[in-house]
Write a protein that holds these residues in place. Structure first.
Motif, PDB file in Angstrom:
ATOM      1  N   ALA A 340       0.826  -1.221   0.000  1.00 12.42           N
ATOM      2  CA  ALA A 340       0.000   0.000   0.000  1.00 12.42           C
ATOM      3  C   ALA A 340       0.853   1.261   0.000  1.00 12.42           C
ATOM      4  O   ALA A 340       0.317   2.363  -0.094  1.00 12.42           O
ATOM      5  N   GLU A 341       2.170   1.093   0.094  1.00 12.09           N
ATOM      6  CA  GLU A 341       3.086   2.238   0.004  1.00 12.09           C
ATOM      7  C   GLU A 341       3.992   2.126  -1.218  1.00 12.09           C
ATOM      8  O   GLU A 341       5.082   2.684  -1.251  1.00 12.09           O
ATOM      9  N   ASP A 342       3.520   1.405  -2.216  1.00 10.25           N
ATOM     10  CA  ASP A 342       4.281   1.228  -3.450  1.00 10.25           C
ATOM     11  C   ASP A 342       4.524   2.571  -4.138  1.00 10.25           C
ATOM     12  O   ASP A 342       3.793   3.547  -3.917  1.00 10.25           O
ATOM     13  N   ARG A 343       5.533   2.609  -4.989  1.00  9.63           N
ATOM     14  CA  ARG A 343       5.863   3.851  -5.691  1.00  9.63           C
ATOM     15  C   ARG A 343       4.824   4.228  -6.742  1.00  9.63           C
ATOM     16  O   ARG A 343       4.715   5.393  -7.134  1.00  9.63           O
ATOM     17  N   ASP A 344       4.065   3.238  -7.220  1.00 16.49           N
ATOM     18  CA  ASP A 344       3.042   3.508  -8.234  1.00 16.49           C
ATOM     19  C   ASP A 344       1.667   3.588  -7.589  1.00 16.49           C
ATOM     20  O   ASP A 344       1.274   2.693  -6.833  1.00 16.49           O
ATOM     21  N   ARG A 345       0.950   4.634  -7.940  1.00 14.63           N
ATOM     22  CA  ARG A 345      -0.373   4.851  -7.339  1.00 14.63           C
ATOM     23  C   ARG A 345      -1.330   3.696  -7.649  1.00 14.63           C
ATOM     24  O   ARG A 345      -2.128   3.295  -6.794  1.00 14.63           O
ATOM     25  N   GLU A 346      -1.260   3.166  -8.864  1.00 17.20           N
ATOM     26  CA  GLU A 346      -2.142   2.056  -9.242  1.00 17.20           C
ATOM     27  C   GLU A 346      -1.981   0.881  -8.289  1.00 17.20           C
ATOM     28  O   GLU A 346      -2.960   0.253  -7.880  1.00 17.20           O
ATOM     29  N   ILE A 347      -0.731   0.568  -7.927  1.00 17.08           N
ATOM     30  CA  ILE A 347      -0.458  -0.551  -7.027  1.00 17.08           C
ATOM     31  C   ILE A 347      -0.923  -0.227  -5.617  1.00 17.08           C
ATOM     32  O   ILE A 347      -1.508  -1.082  -4.927  1.00 17.08           O
ATOM     33  N   ARG A 348      -0.705   1.010  -5.187  1.00 16.45           N
ATOM     34  CA  ARG A 348      -1.162   1.389  -3.834  1.00 16.45           C
ATOM     35  C   ARG A 348      -2.670   1.249  -3.718  1.00 16.45           C
ATOM     36  O   ARG A 348      -3.194   0.713  -2.738  1.00 16.45           O
ATOM     37  N   GLU A 349      -3.371   1.730  -4.723  1.00 13.00           N
ATOM     38  CA  GLU A 349      -4.835   1.668  -4.688  1.00 13.00           C
ATOM     39  C   GLU A 349      -5.330   0.219  -4.737  1.00 13.00           C
ATOM     40  O   GLU A 349      -6.292  -0.140  -4.045  1.00 13.00           O
ATOM     41  N   ALA A 350      -4.673  -0.605  -5.545  1.00 12.35           N
ATOM     42  CA  ALA A 350      -5.068  -2.021  -5.611  1.00 12.35           C
ATOM     43  C   ALA A 350      -4.832  -2.713  -4.274  1.00 12.35           C
ATOM     44  O   ALA A 350      -5.663  -3.505  -3.809  1.00 12.35           O
ATOM     45  N   ALA A 351      -3.686  -2.400  -3.630  1.00 13.43           N
ATOM     46  CA  ALA A 351      -3.378  -3.011  -2.336  1.00 13.43           C
ATOM     47  C   ALA A 351      -4.378  -2.588  -1.276  1.00 13.43           C
ATOM     48  O   ALA A 351      -4.831  -3.409  -0.462  1.00 13.43           O
ATOM     49  N   LEU A 352      -4.757  -1.317  -1.273  1.00 10.82           N
ATOM     50  CA  LEU A 352      -5.741  -0.826  -0.307  1.00 10.82           C
ATOM     51  C   LEU A 352      -7.108  -1.463  -0.550  1.00 10.82           C
ATOM     52  O   LEU A 352      -7.826  -1.802   0.396  1.00 10.82           O
ATOM     53  N   GLY A 353      -7.458  -1.635  -1.826  1.00  6.39           N
ATOM     54  CA  GLY A 353      -8.726  -2.296  -2.134  1.00  6.39           C
ATOM     55  C   GLY A 353      -8.762  -3.725  -1.622  1.00  6.39           C
ATOM     56  O   GLY A 353      -9.762  -4.174  -1.053  1.00  6.39           O
ATOM     57  N   SER A 354      -7.656  -4.441  -1.780  1.00  3.98           N
ATOM     58  CA  SER A 354      -7.588  -5.816  -1.287  1.00  3.98           C
ATOM     59  C   SER A 354      -7.569  -5.866   0.238  1.00  3.98           C
ATOM     60  O   SER A 354      -8.146  -6.771   0.849  1.00  3.98           O
ATOM     61  N   LEU A 355      -6.919  -4.872   0.859  1.00  5.93           N
ATOM     62  CA  LEU A 355      -6.933  -4.800   2.326  1.00  5.93           C
ATOM     63  C   LEU A 355      -8.356  -4.673   2.844  1.00  5.93           C
ATOM     64  O   LEU A 355      -8.720  -5.254   3.865  1.00  5.93           O
ATOM     65  N   GLY A 356      -9.155  -3.903   2.140  1.00  5.99           N
ATOM     66  CA  GLY A 356     -10.551  -3.771   2.542  1.00  5.99           C
ATOM     67  C   GLY A 356     -11.313  -5.073   2.470  1.00  5.99           C
ATOM     68  O   GLY A 356     -12.264  -5.302   3.227  1.00  5.99           O
ATOM     69  N   MET A 357     -10.881  -5.967   1.575  1.00  6.46           N
ATOM     70  CA  MET A 357     -11.573  -7.247   1.393  1.00  6.46           C
ATOM     71  C   MET A 357     -11.140  -8.281   2.433  1.00  6.46           C
ATOM     72  O   MET A 357     -11.958  -9.087   2.886  1.00  6.46           O
TER      73      MET A 357
END
Length: 403
Positions: A340-357
């Motif tokens: 969720a702290e990746d350098r690319d925003r797309e990856i951060r957002e994907a990681a946060l979405g999965s964290l929510g799941m």
């Protein structure tokens, strides 16, 4: 009588014998000659004498003549009787019975004598499920398997492996067998040439045979099969890729080891220095390896995924997030928080979405910390907190409303 039929087996088609006709006389004579040979084989007087090849040849010819004269029921009875003798207390009886059965199976013409092979498989199935086998059965099974494979009789092959599979247990990654016979049978079948032929046929056979081959591969369920399938998970045909991935997902720990090893192997991740992305040929393989690890939903796969969370290819990191969401558990959540702290925003957002799941209330403080340290992603982190829930989450979101 050595011509008894095991319970549960359907009777073969009956053949009529008219002793007054020439055909009837030939049938009677061929049947009588076969019985004479069997009596000679198993006579106590010859138990210590090795059977010479001409006698075996004569038996093979007599059995073949039995089939050619339409005495299918008699042929089945001889087959069942010899299988009964595989459980005899005397080693010489078991060995001679095995030798004769192997001779019968090897000499079968599958265009005209298929019913004998079907009867052999049916009888083996019943005896295996009733735990009525001796060690010699492993060699008979191997002989029948080779015949099924050579004749592409996958339904019979599948029935045999299904009977074997119920006699094997897998607990905490450790495989145990009901008997040495079952273990030896699996060792015989799980050979490179057999697996290669099955995987090769998986691509070529008729649609009606695909389900049988899939069943065979899952029943064998070995690491060698997972390795063989790893070579076709990037096949040009979509249906082949999907089928291989489905089988791999059923192989459990064996698939886990093969594809974890693939992610550990740095040679799969070699690329030109000026390129961030893997070459297509390697990307498709690695993508499918990550997909399989996710499909297995085994926390043991997280360690291999962790090695590649900083890969330069954003596609790899995106696939890892998808697999971590499928796997779940503490290790996956820890890794998603890091990503969720990746350098690319797309990856951060994907990681946060999965964290929510997959996140749990125990991890809310870490997500709150992410919100405070990365305000640019605050909308996503707040949404993630809302999905996770818990008293800490409510208190934090309430404080935001007052700020």
């Amino acid at each position: 009588s050595y011509l008894s039929t095991p319970a549960g087996l359907g009777a073969a088609p009956k053949s009529g014998n008219d002793p007054n006709s020439r055909t009837g006389q030939i049938r009677i004579e061929s049947s009588r000659r076969l019985e004479q040979l069997l009596d000679k084989f198993f006579s106590p007087a010859t138990q210590s004498e090795p059977t010479e090849m001409p006698v075996f040849t004569e038996f093979g010819e007599a059995y073949s003549r039995l089939l050619k004269t339409g005495q299918v029921q008699k042929a089945h009875e001889v087959l069942f009787a010899l299988q009964d003798r595989l459980s005899a207390p005397y080693a010489f009886v078991r060995q001679k019975s095995l030798d004769l059965l192997v001779l019968i199976v090897n000499d079968l013409n599958l265009l005209t004598d298929l019913s004998v092979l079907e009867a052999a498989v049916q009888s083996l199935d019943i005896r295996l499920r009733e735990h009525k086998e001796s060690y010699e059965y492993s060699e008979l099974i191997w002989c029948v398997v080779r015949k099924c494979l050579a004749g592409k009789r996958y339904s019979l092959f599948s029935r045999l492996t299904s009977a074997l599979a119920v006699r094997r247990q897998l607990n905490d990654g450790v495989t145990t067998y009901d008997s040495m016979t079952i273990k030896k049978a699996f060792e015989n079948i799980n050979q490179h040439e057999v697996i290669s032929a099955l995987v090769d046929d998986l691509i070529k056979v008729r649609a009606e045979d695909v389900a049988h081959i899939k069943s065979i591969l899952i029943n064998i369920g070995s690491e060698e099969i997972a390795l063989a399938l790893s070579h076709i998970i990037s096949h040009p045909l979509r249906q082949v890729r999907q089928l291989s991935l489905k089988i791999l997902a059923e192989l459990g720990k064996n698939s886990l080891k093969v594809f974890s090893d693939m992610l550990v192997d740095d040679t799969w991740f070699d690329r030109d220095k000026e390129r961030h992305e893997l070459p297509d040929a390697r990307w498709y393989v690695i993508r499918n390896a990550i997909f399989v690890l996710g499909s297995l939903r085994d926390t043991g796969g997280v360690s291999a995924l962790r090695l590649r969370i900083n890969d330069q290819d954003i596609r790899i990191r995106r696939e890892i997030i998808s697999s971590l969401e499928k796997i779940g558990g503490e290790d996956s959540i820890d890794l998603l928080i890091v990503m969720a702290e990746d350098r690319d925003r797309e990856i951060r957002e994907a990681a946060l979405g999965s964290l929510g799941m997959v996140g749990t209330p125990e991890y809310v403080p870490l997500v709150i910390d992410l919100t405070k340290r990365n305000p640019v992603d605050s909308i996503r982190t707040v949404a993630t907190l809302g999905k996770i829930g818990g008293s800490d989450e409510r208190a934090f979101l309430g404080s935001l409303l007052e700020n």
